[in-house]
Motif scaffolding. Structure first.
Motif, PDB file in Angstrom:
ATOM      1  N   ASP A 221     -24.324   4.850  26.001  1.00 52.79           N
ATOM      2  CA  ASP A 221     -23.898   4.615  24.619  1.00 52.79           C
ATOM      3  C   ASP A 221     -24.148   5.830  23.734  1.00 52.79           C
ATOM      4  O   ASP A 221     -23.302   6.200  22.925  1.00 52.79           O
ATOM      5  CB  ASP A 221     -24.620   3.392  24.056  1.00 52.79           C
ATOM      6  CG  ASP A 221     -24.259   2.117  24.810  1.00 52.79           C
ATOM      7  OD1 ASP A 221     -23.098   1.975  25.225  1.00 52.79           O
ATOM      8  OD2 ASP A 221     -25.157   1.263  24.995  1.00 52.79           O
ATOM      9  N   TYR A 300     -33.379  -4.655  22.907  1.00 55.31           N
ATOM     10  CA  TYR A 300     -33.558  -4.011  24.215  1.00 55.31           C
ATOM     11  C   TYR A 300     -34.232  -4.936  25.217  1.00 55.31           C
ATOM     12  O   TYR A 300     -35.214  -5.605  24.923  1.00 55.31           O
ATOM     13  CB  TYR A 300     -34.358  -2.709  24.051  1.00 55.31           C
ATOM     14  CG  TYR A 300     -33.558  -1.681  23.278  1.00 55.31           C
ATOM     15  CD1 TYR A 300     -32.490  -1.016  23.870  1.00 55.31           C
ATOM     16  CD2 TYR A 300     -33.831  -1.432  21.937  1.00 55.31           C
ATOM     17  CE1 TYR A 300     -31.722  -0.114  23.154  1.00 55.31           C
ATOM     18  CE2 TYR A 300     -33.071  -0.526  21.219  1.00 55.31           C
ATOM     19  CZ  TYR A 300     -32.014   0.126  21.836  1.00 55.31           C
ATOM     20  OH  TYR A 300     -31.243   1.014  21.125  1.00 55.31           O
ATOM     21  N   LYS A 365     -29.509  -4.171  27.684  1.00 54.94           N
ATOM     22  CA  LYS A 365     -29.592  -2.839  27.097  1.00 54.94           C
ATOM     23  C   LYS A 365     -30.916  -2.183  27.480  1.00 54.94           C
ATOM     24  O   LYS A 365     -31.967  -2.833  27.489  1.00 54.94           O
ATOM     25  CB  LYS A 365     -29.470  -2.903  25.573  1.00 54.94           C
ATOM     26  CG  LYS A 365     -28.065  -3.234  25.086  1.00 54.94           C
ATOM     27  CD  LYS A 365     -27.927  -3.046  23.583  1.00 54.94           C
ATOM     28  CE  LYS A 365     -26.517  -3.391  23.119  1.00 54.94           C
ATOM     29  NZ  LYS A 365     -25.500  -2.524  23.735  1.00 54.94           N
ATOM     30  N   GLN A 382     -29.613   5.339  25.036  1.00 50.08           N
ATOM     31  CA  GLN A 382     -29.301   3.912  25.190  1.00 50.08           C
ATOM     32  C   GLN A 382     -28.258   3.724  26.277  1.00 50.08           C
ATOM     33  O   GLN A 382     -27.215   4.381  26.282  1.00 50.08           O
ATOM     34  CB  GLN A 382     -28.786   3.325  23.872  1.00 50.08           C
ATOM     35  CG  GLN A 382     -28.422   1.834  23.986  1.00 50.08           C
ATOM     36  CD  GLN A 382     -27.945   1.256  22.668  1.00 50.08           C
ATOM     37  OE1 GLN A 382     -28.717   1.199  21.707  1.00 50.08           O
ATOM     38  NE2 GLN A 382     -26.695   0.846  22.620  1.00 50.08           N
ATOM     39  N   THR A 384     -26.144   0.535  28.503  1.00 52.25           N
ATOM     40  CA  THR A 384     -25.782  -0.885  28.551  1.00 52.25           C
ATOM     41  C   THR A 384     -25.267  -1.209  29.942  1.00 52.25           C
ATOM     42  O   THR A 384     -24.409  -0.490  30.487  1.00 52.25           O
ATOM     43  CB  THR A 384     -24.706  -1.224  27.505  1.00 52.25           C
ATOM     44  OG1 THR A 384     -25.221  -0.921  26.203  1.00 52.25           O
ATOM     45  CG2 THR A 384     -24.348  -2.697  27.555  1.00 52.25           C
TER      46      THR A 384
END
Length: 386
Positions: A221, A300, A365, A382, A384
């Motif tokens: 991300d 998260y 995440k 980050q 996903t």
């Protein structure tokens, strides 16, 4: 009016890791790395108790005591494990390789890895630094795919830290101190400290602009990287000495001085590290990302932190608390105790185990934390699960 084409999404489709040779226990370390000046390290037991590492790997044949890996061959093995089919490897258009200490000064590490792989011509890039150069390599590939310049990139980070931690690197310094009639010719703590902290390993990732047709992928991300070198002096360094806070490079020393002072060794200013590592690499860096991206800790499912020692585990947690971004320990994932601190390769080696052990599910995440104390830089990323 022409409409701008939407930037590509970027996915990690596969991850691999290579840990050279069999695991080395705490009791076996000095047999593999050797004793400096024939003396056992007095700092070793204290450092191992603090870092909480139980086993690690070295690119040294335990039977012969000789190296059976180069840094480039270790990296190449991780890529070959990632993409075992020669035909698929030929379709990769970008190779990004990183390491803290390459086998040689020139040529660059990336082209040496390409030379080991012998896949067709492609774009090759190297990133350097300390722990952070693995994530900067990943960011280059991420940006190349996002911009449409690459469709399939391989990123590999590797460390053969034992190259500069072996006792043979310090014997000249020890003999020089004996010649000066020092009663205890031990290497300085800032050098001995890291002999028991660092280890060897490699990790690789395959990135593309599409998720895997089967199984899971990790969508990248964002990746945020910050340096604080404008404020802080060098903390972890090699191939140089630090005098009055300033770095004096290897070229400024004679060949005798380079040997007698173990200039090539990796050194760390432990006081500077303890005073700044959490404040800069956790609190200030993550606070920047929180503000920039509107992050919420509750979003998260996993926190994947790279820290060099178990000593910093609670300190990282306290740093998160200090900026109101607490992530409970039951969401943390690390394999430091069994894989050791492999520097720039650590984040790949952690993600490989987490990704391939089968515990991830679609929509989760991950927040990854990668600091380095070289001159205090840090990254958060980050991912996903898709």
């Amino acid at each position: 009016m022409e409409t701008q084409e939407k930037a590509n999404s970027v996915y990690i489709n596969r991850l691999s890791a290579v840990m050279p040779n069999e695991p080395v226990s705490n009791a076996e370390m000095e047999n593999v790395l050797g004793q400096v000046g024939g003396q056992r390290s007095r700092a070793k037991s204290i450092i191992l108790r603090s870092n909480q590492i139980k086993s690690r790997h070295y690119g040294i044949d335990p039977e012969t005591g000789e190296y059976n890996y180069t840094n480039a061959s270790l990296a190449a093995e991780a890529v070959e494990k990632l993409i075992p089919q020669i035909s698929e490897l030929a379709s990769v258009d970008t190779l990004v390789a990183s390491t803290s200490i390459p086998d040689q000064t020139l040529p660059n590490h990336g082209v040496m890895v390409h030379g080991e792989l012998k896949n067709p011509p492609l774009e090759v890039v190297s990133t350097s630094g300390v722990c952070l150069c693995g994530i900067t390599a990943l960011k280059y590939a991420y940006m190349a795919i996002k911009s449409g310049e690459s469709q399939k990139s391989v990123v590999v980070a590797s460390e053969l830290a034992s190259n500069v931690m072996h006792a043979s690197n310090f014997n000249a310094e020890c003999e020089h101190k004996v010649a000066q009639l020092e009663s205890k010719p031990e290497i300085a703590f800032e050098k001995d400290f890291l002999r028991w902290m660092l280890s060897d390993g490699a990790g690789a990732a395959l990135l593309s602009n599409e998720p895997s047709p089967e199984g899971l992928s990790l969508r990248v991300d964002w990746i945020d990287v910050l340096s604080f070198a404008n404020e802080l002096e060098a903390c972890m360094y090699a191939g140089c000495e630090k005098q009055d806070g300033e770095i004096v490079g290897n070229a400024r020393f004679s060949s005798n001085e380079r040997a007698e002072q173990s200039i090539a060794s990796v050194k760390q200013d432990v006081k500077l590290l303890n005073e700044n590592i959490i404040k800069t690499t956790v609190e200030r860096t993550l606070a920047n990302s929180v503000k920039k991206r509107g992050l919420n800790a509750d979003d998260y499912d996993y926190f994947v932190p790279h820290y060099s020692s178990g000593y910093f585990r609670e300190k990282v947690f306290e740093g998160l608390q200090n900026i109101n971004f607490e992530i409970p320990y039951d969401k943390w994932f690390t394999n430091l105790t069994t894989k050791g601190n492999t520097g720039s390769a650590s984040i790949f080696i952690m993600l490989e185990e987490l990704f391939n052990k089968g515990n991830l599910t679609k929509g989760e995440k991950l927040l990854c934390y990668i600091p380095e104390s070289g001159r205090f830089s840090s990254a958060f990323m980050q991912l996903t699960v898709v």
